[in-house]
Design an enzyme around this catalytic site. Structure first.
Site, PDB file in Angstrom:
ATOM      1  CG  HIS A 123       8.672  -5.243   7.806  1.00 18.13           C
ATOM      2  ND1 HIS A 123       9.814  -4.474   7.690  1.00 18.13           N
ATOM      3  CD2 HIS A 123       9.064  -6.520   7.587  1.00 18.13           C
ATOM      4  CE1 HIS A 123      10.841  -5.271   7.412  1.00 18.13           C
ATOM      5  NE2 HIS A 123      10.415  -6.517   7.357  1.00 18.13           N
ATOM      6  CG  ASP A 199       4.622  -3.001   3.558  1.00 15.75           C
ATOM      7  OD1 ASP A 199       4.852  -3.692   2.540  1.00 15.75           O
ATOM      8  OD2 ASP A 199       5.166  -3.217   4.651  1.00 15.75           O
ATOM      9  CE  LYS A 225       8.919  -9.562   1.774  1.00 13.81           C
ATOM     10  NZ  LYS A 225       9.952 -10.174   2.586  1.00 13.81           N
ATOM     11  CB  CYS A 367      11.506  -7.040  10.366  1.00 18.72           C
ATOM     12  SG  CYS A 367      13.089  -7.709   9.890  1.00 18.72           S
TER      13      CYS A 367
END
Lengths: 410, 147
Positions: A123, A199, A225, A367
């Site tokens: 990302h 991540d 999320k 993204c």
């Protein structure tokens, strides 16, 4: 506890909404998830009955608010099996958490001649902060490429990691759905003398997470999320690393003392939490963690596995060679985030037709523009499933896609 | 709720399927590039201005039906027209898309022609950026050509 998706759905009030008289088919959870009553009620209750400043005022209401705020931190720590609660740092979002690592650990440790390893499926949040610091410091960024089925190509990993100081990678791709072998990648980083930064934005909401089993050094993810509120991210880091790092943002709460000549830092976690924190959101995240824990992350993963198999089969059966699904065809190697191209119809146009049927998908580059270029397109349609999606959502997606195909027959 | 037919008028789909003035031009033609950071659409405008006239224009890049058809219609509308008229059309088109840049009310003496079909886009605010992308890119190309 057995998993009942209809019971789960009843916990999410927005899923009962009708838009223009039709039910909502929410397939954009990789973007952001919907919120259960447990989270909504916890935040509302806190605002109605318990809101006060944290970690500064001495009166009873403030002490109780501090207990709840810190209690939420302990819940997050347990959820990811962090060894120490004060290794969990609240940030504005996961993007800020990654920027914190780069601007604090990176500034202290990276200079010209050094190398950092990233992957082609990152990302922008795990690319741009590194590029910004690389432009200042002159270190090199190396890239782990992909295989044709959307997995990381690890054949050259030891060469790429040779001499590198950090390996920063996603635990699960937000475009391809690929679940990376995180523990194996952390081990490879350590073997080369690099730290491992994970991540975990797409992983923590969807499967059990154990930062100790991964043997990671830093892990970042976002509240919104994982059925929690927006405005809050989490950085977990090893105590020894966090202790050695310079502070990120300066201000109130992060100091031990301030004199005209200078300041000294507070202990963890306050050292990295300058200013008033997202207290209400932290209470919400604590409730989200309780909610997901009660359901069981193994159950969440199992349900999403079933949804992935069904969605891949249904899309392939109904659209055959008209559809190109990116990433692995093996549901064991991926999460329920499915990006695809449909004939030559542009993703924006597909999502427009889907929206007429309240089928909410993301159309765009997600993204991850470097990855898009590798896929040879500038956008995909992405349908992403979560614990509240059902087989009828898959049917609704396929039906709406048929309609888009009819409309845009070139 | 506005329906799909409000957005995807036949003329728009025609320009999408058969884009006009598609391609590129070599220097001394000027080139400008526009990106829609939300969706990744990219537009290239190649432009030759001769004696104050838009002598030739070509469109490159890729995008959705709205951005591509808007670019196609735009190229047809400005080709062969004086630069001032092209600028006036940019102003007028953006005004139609509810983008208020201040200044005077747009000059409506030049007919919009096919471009009228894009009026429905205003009912879909998310798509306004798609429709306007090529026009902003043209404005930039005209600026470069004027340097």
């Amino acid at each position: 506890m057995s998993f009942d998706v209809q019971k789960v759905r009843a916990d999410f009030p927005v899923l009962a909404e009708l838009i223009n008289g039709k039910p909502l088919v929410y397939l954009d959870s990789a973007n952001t998830s919907q919120k259960p009553n447990a989270v909504i009620d916890a935040m509302t209750h806190f605002m109605q009955h318990g809101y006060a400043p944290t970690n500064r005022s001495a009166y009873q209401l403030a002490a109780e608010a501090t207990d709840k705020f810190e209690g939420a931190r302990a819940k997050v720590a347990a959820f990811i099996n962090a060894p120490k609660v004060h290794e969990v740092i609240y940030t504005k979002n996961a993007t800020e958490a990654l920027n914190l690592i780069v601007r604090s650990w990176g500034v202290a440790n990276l200079s010209a001649g050094d190398a950092v390893v990233l992957t082609h499926m990152e990302h922008h949040a795990n690319i741009v902060p590194w590029q910004m610091l690389a432009a200042e410091r002159g270190f090199t960024i190396r890239w782990v490429p992909l295989t044709s089925d959307g997995l990381l190509d690890l054949s050259n990993l030891s060469t790429l990691l040779d001499g590198a100081k950090a390996f920063s990678f996603t635990a699960m791709s937000n475009v391809l759905g690929t679940i990376n072998p995180t523990a194996e990648l952390c081990a490879a980083a350590h073997k080369a003398g690099a730290i491992a930064i994970v991540d975990a934005c797409q992983a923590v909401p969807h499967m059990p997470t154990d930062v100790q089993a991964w043997d990671a050094d830093f892990v970042t993810f976002s509240s919104h999320k994982m059925v929690g509120p927006s405005g809050l991210g989490i950085l977990w880091g090893r105590e020894a690393l966090l202790d050695a790092m310079p502070p990120f943002l300066g201000g109130g709460n992060m100091i031990s003392d301030v004199k005209l000549e200078g300041f000294t830092c507070a202990e963890l976690p306050a050292k990295f939490e300058a200013g008033t924190q997202a207290v209400i959101e932290a209470i919400g995240l604590g409730a989200a963690v309780d909610y997901l824990t009660a359901i069981g992350m193994d159950n969440v993963r199992a349900h999403e596995y079933d949804m992935t198999v069904l969605a891949l089969d249904s899309l392939n059966d109904r659209f055959g060679s008209d559809i190109t699904i990116h990433g692995s065809t093996d549901a064991a190697l991926r999460g329920a985030t499915i990006s695809f191209a449909y004939r030559d119809v542009h993703p924006h146009d597909i999502s427009q037709v889907l929206d007429q049927n309240n089928v909410c998908v993301r159309a765009g580059h997600h993204c991850a523009k470097p990855l898009m270029r590798i896929l040879g397109s500038n956008a995909t349609v992405r349908a992403s499933f979560y614990l509240y999606n059902t087989p009828s959502d898959v049917t609704a997606l396929c039906d709406a896609l048929s309609e888009a195909g009819d409309f845009f027959t070139l | 709720m506005p329906g799909l037919e409000d957005l995807y008028r036949e003329i728009i789909l025609d320009h999408y399927k058969s884009p006009r003035n598609r391609g590129s031009l070599e220097p001394p033609a000027v080139r400008s590039e526009g990106h829609n950071p939300l969706c990744g659409d990219e537009i290239e405008v190649f432009l030759i201005v001769k004696d104050g006239i838009v002598d030739d224009i070509k469109i490159g890049g890729q995008g959705c039906s709205i951005s591509q058809s808007s670019a196609s219609m735009m190229s047809a509308a400005v080709k062969g027209k004086p630069v001032e008229q092209a600028r006036a059309l940019i102003h007028r088109f953006k005004h139609m898309m509810s983008i208020d840049e201040g200044g005077e009310e747009p000059d409506t003496s030049t007919p919009l022609g096919d471009l009228e079909a894009l009026q429905g886009v205003v009912k879909f605010p998310v798509r306004i950026k798609c429709a306007v992308l090529s026009w902003n890119t043209l404005a930039e190309a005209l600026d470069i050509a004027a340097e």
